[in-house]
Design a protein around this motif. Structure first.
Motif, PDB file in Angstrom:
ATOM      1  N   GLY A  41      49.555  28.657  95.288  1.00 46.80           N
ATOM      2  CA  GLY A  41      48.727  29.379  94.333  1.00 46.80           C
ATOM      3  C   GLY A  41      49.472  29.767  93.078  1.00 46.80           C
ATOM      4  O   GLY A  41      48.933  29.695  91.975  1.00 46.80           O
ATOM      5  N   GLY A  42      50.719  30.172  93.232  1.00 42.37           N
ATOM      6  CA  GLY A  42      51.494  30.584  92.072  1.00 42.37           C
ATOM      7  C   GLY A  42      51.711  29.437  91.108  1.00 42.37           C
ATOM      8  O   GLY A  42      51.557  29.581  89.885  1.00 42.37           O
ATOM      9  N   THR A  43      52.043  28.260  91.633  1.00 42.53           N
ATOM     10  CA  THR A  43      52.309  27.098  90.785  1.00 42.53           C
ATOM     11  C   THR A  43      51.059  26.643  90.062  1.00 42.53           C
ATOM     12  O   THR A  43      51.086  26.364  88.850  1.00 42.53           O
ATOM     13  N   VAL A  44      49.925  26.560  90.781  1.00 38.11           N
ATOM     14  CA  VAL A  44      48.705  26.046  90.166  1.00 38.11           C
ATOM     15  C   VAL A  44      48.170  27.024  89.124  1.00 38.11           C
ATOM     16  O   VAL A  44      47.668  26.611  88.063  1.00 38.11           O
TER      17      VAL A  44
ATOM     18  N   GLU B 250      62.590  44.989  86.722  1.00 44.73           N
ATOM     19  CA  GLU B 250      62.886  43.847  85.854  1.00 44.73           C
ATOM     20  C   GLU B 250      61.600  43.159  85.406  1.00 44.73           C
ATOM     21  O   GLU B 250      61.443  42.791  84.234  1.00 44.73           O
ATOM     22  N   ILE B 251      60.662  42.997  86.345  1.00 51.55           N
ATOM     23  CA  ILE B 251      59.375  42.385  86.006  1.00 51.55           C
ATOM     24  C   ILE B 251      58.614  43.262  85.016  1.00 51.55           C
ATOM     25  O   ILE B 251      58.013  42.774  84.052  1.00 51.55           O
TER      26      ILE B 251
ATOM     27  N   PRO C  21      51.713  35.338  94.687  1.00 51.77           N
ATOM     28  CA  PRO C  21      52.772  34.311  94.753  1.00 51.77           C
ATOM     29  C   PRO C  21      53.721  34.356  93.559  1.00 51.77           C
ATOM     30  O   PRO C  21      54.928  34.159  93.719  1.00 51.77           O
ATOM     31  N   LEU C  22      53.194  34.608  92.370  1.00 54.00           N
ATOM     32  CA  LEU C  22      54.066  34.693  91.197  1.00 54.00           C
ATOM     33  C   LEU C  22      55.027  35.874  91.322  1.00 54.00           C
ATOM     34  O   LEU C  22      56.196  35.775  90.937  1.00 54.00           O
ATOM     35  N   MET C  23      54.545  36.988  91.862  1.00 50.95           N
ATOM     36  CA  MET C  23      55.412  38.145  92.083  1.00 50.95           C
ATOM     37  C   MET C  23      56.463  37.828  93.146  1.00 50.95           C
ATOM     38  O   MET C  23      57.649  38.156  92.981  1.00 50.95           O
TER      39      MET C  23
ATOM     40  N   ARG D  15      58.502  34.884  89.133  1.00 42.86           N
ATOM     41  CA  ARG D  15      58.292  33.996  87.984  1.00 42.86           C
ATOM     42  C   ARG D  15      57.875  34.841  86.778  1.00 42.86           C
ATOM     43  O   ARG D  15      56.694  34.970  86.448  1.00 42.86           O
ATOM     44  N   MET D  16      58.865  35.418  86.137  1.00 41.08           N
ATOM     45  CA  MET D  16      58.608  36.403  85.094  1.00 41.08           C
ATOM     46  C   MET D  16      57.982  35.796  83.841  1.00 41.08           C
ATOM     47  O   MET D  16      57.158  36.431  83.183  1.00 41.08           O
ATOM     48  N   GLU D  17      58.356  34.583  83.483  1.00 42.95           N
ATOM     49  CA  GLU D  17      57.769  33.959  82.290  1.00 42.95           C
ATOM     50  C   GLU D  17      56.282  33.710  82.486  1.00 42.95           C
ATOM     51  O   GLU D  17      55.469  33.953  81.582  1.00 42.95           O
ATOM     52  N   ASP D  18      55.910  33.230  83.668  1.00 43.88           N
ATOM     53  CA  ASP D  18      54.487  32.988  83.954  1.00 43.88           C
ATOM     54  C   ASP D  18      53.713  34.297  84.003  1.00 43.88           C
ATOM     55  O   ASP D  18      52.566  34.369  83.532  1.00 43.88           O
TER      56      ASP D  18
END
Length: 703
Positions: free
Chosen positions: A195-198, A319-320, A255-257, A261-264
């Motif tokens: 999910g994070g990637t898509v 950091e996020i 998933p991003l958390m 994946r801070m840029e996304d």
């Protein structure tokens, strides 16, 4: 026709006397416009024939066919048109400008073109659809002529039909295009990719689409009017982002958390900010913290590393927050509230574990510098701010601090005092007054022992025993249960000598020896070498028995020392069942039974001269832990009682609901309503309060 004439045609003009017959330089000729004597007449079909020839020529050129008419005739027609144009352009620059009621050639031409061509419904529809088809082709990745589109749309602007004719249709087509695209892409997110990637790919795609549309509205690069930019971007943002905020968060935020994946996340934060979706994102952020944190805090198998895991989790969130969410105040508040929520979902244990973690870092021999210790203490204080049961932290910290001070296990006195200063700043002097008293006792004890050792009279009575005692004020230190033990003569004598010296200095005071905290260094002579054994007081008492007997049973040791059974078992285990077997146990085994026999091990060997035997009292037992927790609960009862009396004394009469509400505001530790009700009932029984005679839900304060 234009003709020149003169009033004295054929004659020389009269000249003033003294002037030659030449015209002065710069004198303009007189221009006279006269009508034709005979009006020029063109063939009746000249206009229609001329337009037909031009039409045939234009169609032939577009169809890539030979022109059917004479090129010379066409050239003459074109030359005549140029001459006519020149005449009318001159009139446009002179006569028309001086006549307000007349339109310029350009304005008249535009109006005629609009009314005769572009106001035709079919022509306008086909032109707009053609332009929109070209734009859609470009969106699909095909190459199109931007110059052609730019010219066509410039025509729409010149005709003043861009905003009314083209822009609404363009927005509608754009909306339908991106709605279909977003539905297709979002609907395909249930594939095998995480999910994070898509979601990250989708967010990148949205950014690219927005960049393309902005470029189409950029002067010199694109072809759309700059006035279309705001509405166009709003349509794209609505269709690609706003309609799918919830789905994107549900599928990709966690998933991003997890993957950090801070840029996304920063891209998502920026896009959601454009469509008013940051509140939903903030709620998702809080939900993620609570869910992840609760799973961590409730997993008892991770207790050993829980504080370190919490510190890493907090550091990652910080950091996020800084890099992805631009330190947004709303997100920062959600982080704080969510962290506080989950860390207190497991009552008391986090406070205890934080105190234990601080203890482990402040103990000596941990291989960290003072700067590293200072940094860890600051991080621990961050967690400390979140916990509601600060009294639990205080109780365990106080107990561990006592052991560090009494057993000289502190890595640094400066670090200890630095931590004390931080706690005082955080919670006030009331929180640290007893802790400060403990340090004061240690300093006073040091000075007192210097005076004792300088007293020859008392030191001589000690014989070969060297004594060092710490005088502790009972109110400052943790409560230690007294443990009886029959001391050997040398140790009992040392206690009596010190007590006599102390009473000379402070008559009227009472000394109570805490035998469970005592330690000794025994000199042992083995056949092969001499050793120094660093042991607890109970271990020393047991070992000294073997000066008189080579072998003793468990029962004999118990009778001669009076050490409590469980304490004696732990003591014998450390001496006979550990790595260092100073005593032999029969039968062999790791557990001690009442039927066991213990024998002096004269074959004991060890590489070091000074040997530290595992001190059981350094390890917290379950009973100690339970006792500390129970003392905290007991102290809380007193605080609840005091808060109830304080509130009722000020308010005199209060309903049950209002009293509970005020208590929840005043008390700084978590407590349940049934527990408060029990304390209220207790105060009623002790006649501090009573129920109102007419309304049992109302309490009345009794003076």
């Amino acid at each position: 026709m234009l003709q020149t004439s003169s009033a004295n045609k054929g004659k020389a003009p009269a000249l003033p006397t003294g002037i030659s017959g030449l015209r002065p330089a710069g004198t303009p000729k007189k221009l006279v416009i006269k009508a034709f004597k005979v009006k020029p007449k063109l063939p009746e079909t000249y206009e229609s024939d001329t337009w037909d020839k031009l039409k045939r020529a234009v169609h032939a050129i577009h169809d890539r066919r030979p022109v059917p008419d004479s090129l010379e005739e066409l050239y003459k027609i074109f030359a005549a048109q140029i001459m006519i144009r020149s005449i009318f352009l001159y009139l446009d620059r002179t006569y028309v400008l001086q006549t307000a009621s007349l339109k310029s050639l350009w304005d008249m031409g535009i109006e005629l073109f609009r009314s005769n061509i572009m106001d035709d419904t079919d022509v306008r529809r086909k032109t707009i659809e053609g332009i929109l088809d070209e734009i859609e082709r470009e969106r699909n990745g095909d190459q199109v002529s931007r110059e052609l589109l730019r010219s066509l749309l410039r025509m729409f602007l010149d005709l003043s039909i861009y905003l009314s004719g083209f822009d609404p249709a363009f927005r509608d087509r754009t909306e339908r295009y991106y709605r279909a695209e977003s539905d297709r892409l979002v609907g395909g997110m249930d594939g095998g990719v995480s999910g994070g990637t898509v979601v990250a790919r989708y967010v990148l795609h949205v950014e690219a689409r927005l960049g393309e549309e902005v470029e189409r509205c950029t002067p010199g690069v694109g072809y759309l009017d700059l006035g279309s930019k705001k509405g166009l971007v709003a349509v794209v943002e609505t269709e690609l982002v706003k309609r799918h905020v919830r789905v994107l968060l549900d599928k990709g935020f966690a998933p991003l958390m997890d993957e950090n994946r801070m840029e996304d996340l920063a891209r998502m934060f920026d896009l959601f900010g454009r469509v008013g979706g940051r509140d939903e994102m903030r709620h998702k952020f809080a939900e993620y913290i609570k869910k992840t944190g609760t799973a961590l805090i409730m997993d008892s198998s991770r207790d050993a590393t829980m504080v370190e895991d919490l510190l890493k989790f907090k550091s990652r969130l910080d950091e996020i927050l800084a890099k992805s969410f631009c330190s947004n105040e709303g997100f920062a508040n959600s982080l704080k509230e969510s962290f506080e929520h989950f860390i207190n979902s497991r009552k008391n244990k986090p406070a205890e574990l934080i105190a234990k973690f601080v203890d482990s870092k402040l103990k000596s021999g941990k291989g960290v510098s003072e700067r590293e210790i200072e940094g860890l203490l600051d991080q621990c204080l961050v967690l400390f701010r979140f916990i509601q049961g600060k009294d639990v932290f205080e109780a365990f910290y106080k107990k561990d601090l006592a052991k560090r001070l009494l057993l000289s296990k502190s890595a640094s006195v400066d670090a200890e005092k630095s931590m004390l200063s931080k706690l005082k700043t955080e919670c006030g002097s009331g929180f640290t007054s007893k802790l400060e008293g403990m340090f004061k006792d240690m300093e006073v004890s040091k000075d007192f022992m210097m005076g004792f050792k300088q007293s020859t009279k008392f030191v001589e009575r000690l014989g070969s025993v060297e004594l060092n005692a710490n005088i502790l004020t009972a109110g400052y230190w943790p409560t230690y249960p007294p443990q009886e033990v029959i001391l050997p003569f040398e140790l009992a004598n040392a206690q009596e000598v010190f007590k006599e010296f102390y009473m000379q200095k402070h008559s009227g005071r009472r000394l109570t020896w805490m035998n469970s905290l005592g330690s000794c260094v025994l000199k042992a002579e083995y056949p092969k070498a001499k050793k120094e054994l660093s042991v607890s007081l109970f271990q020393a008492v047991v070992l000294l028995l073997f000066n008189d007997s080579r072998s003793l049973t468990y029962t004999e040791i118990r009778e001669q020392t009076s050490i409590e059974a469980r304490e004696l078992e732990r003591t014998l285990q450390s001496l006979a069942c550990g790595k260092l077997k100073i005593l032999h146990k029969h039968p062999k085994g790791r557990d001690v039974a009442t039927t066991d026999t213990f024998e002096y091990n004269d074959a004991f060997e060890y590489a070091l001269t000074r040997i530290k035997v595992n001190a059981i009292q350094l390890k917290e037992t379950a009973e100690e832990n339970k006792g500390t927790t129970e003392r905290v609960f007991q102290d809380r009862q007193y605080q609840v009682d005091a808060a109830i009396v304080r509130i009722m004394k000020m308010r005199k009469r209060l309903s049950h609901a209002v009293l509970l509400s005020e208590l929840f505001e005043h008390l700084k530790f978590p407590i349940q309503a049934p527990d408060l009700k029990k304390r209220i009932e207790s105060l009623i029984d002790r006649e501090y309060l009573e129920r109102d005679a007419k309304d049992a839900t109302v309490y009345v304060y009794l003076a």
